[in-house]
Design an enzyme around this catalytic site. Structure first.
Site, PDB file in Angstrom:
ATOM      1  CE  LYS A 167      -2.502  -0.707   3.670  1.00 46.92           C
ATOM      2  NZ  LYS A 167      -1.848  -1.973   4.099  1.00 46.92           N
ATOM      3  NE  ARG A 174       7.700  -4.137   6.591  1.00 48.12           N
ATOM      4  CZ  ARG A 174       6.410  -3.842   6.733  1.00 48.12           C
ATOM      5  NH1 ARG A 174       5.750  -3.268   5.751  1.00 48.12           N
ATOM      6  NH2 ARG A 174       5.775  -4.132   7.859  1.00 48.12           N
TER       7      ARG A 174
END
Length: 219
Positions: A18, A132
């Site tokens: 997003k 990540r």
């Protein structure tokens, strides 16, 4: 009749991309990015009445009531910066908030145009999340599989050492995913019934995801 403004809600599970897609949308279409987290931080830093009220809950570890959040969103959406369109990120999270948002956007004549829902397989999301890495200095985000830094372990922008967030573990992420699905499925059904929902496969290449979003927006 003039073309409807790009007043967009962006939805999707954690790790679905997003953040990346919101940057691309805002950059291409010149609309205002509104995240509830940013709204709260700005209101608190400026010590506005709503900011102080929100802080009184946050400082006690309590959830900010819908009434406060909705009023904060209302103030932001009514701002001149949203006149050409806006991208709402992180709101609404409940049907109560969605109903309130529907009412207030119609009242200020800035109704929702589309709701972009980025979809992704949970197993792949988990792989993404544990890979990540975040820059603790400037906030830049990387992924050891799909978005590697130029120098291993180092931020491209400020050259600080990259770190893994404490909640970017498989167990923690599964808990966040469960909470997301419980919250979000009713909203997906809500906007589907209104004919506003656009589903996009978030596991494609970044450019392909963005291209599909643009198609869904009719742009």
């Amino acid at each position: 009749m003039s073309e409807q403004k790009l007043n967009i809600i962006l939805m999707g599970p954690p790790g679905a991309g997003k953040g990346t897609q919101s940057e691309l949308i805002v950059s291409k279409f010149g609309i205002k990015h509104l995240s509830t987290g940013d709204m709260f931080r700005e209101a608190i830093s400026k010590q506005t009445p709503l900011g102080l009220e929100a802080k009184s809950y946050i400082s006690k570890g309590l959830l900010v009531p819908d009434s406060v959040t909705i009023n904060l969103v209302k103030d932001s959406l009514a701002n001149d910066e949203c006149a050409n369109g806006y991208l709402l990120d992180g709101f609404p999270r409940t049907i109560v908030q969605a109903d309130a948002l529907d009412e207030l956007t119609k009242k200020i004549q800035r109704p929702i145009f589309k709701v972009i829902n980025i979809q992704a397989d949970e197993k792949i999301l988990i792989e993404r999340i544990v890979s990540r890495r975040i820059c603790p200095n400037c906030g830049a985000s990387y992924n050891l599989k799909s978005k590697k830094p130029l120098v291993d372990g180092e931020c491209d922008l400020c050259h600080s050492k990259l770190v893994q967030r404490a909640d970017d573990t498989e167990a923690s992420f599964k808990t966040r995913l469960d909470a997301y699905h419980q919250q979000t499925q009713p909203l997906i059904d809500y906007y589907q019934k209104k004919g506003l929902l656009v589903n996009v496969d978030g596991l494609q290449e970044i450019d392909k995801v963005f291209n599909d979003i643009c198609k869904g927006l009719g742009r």
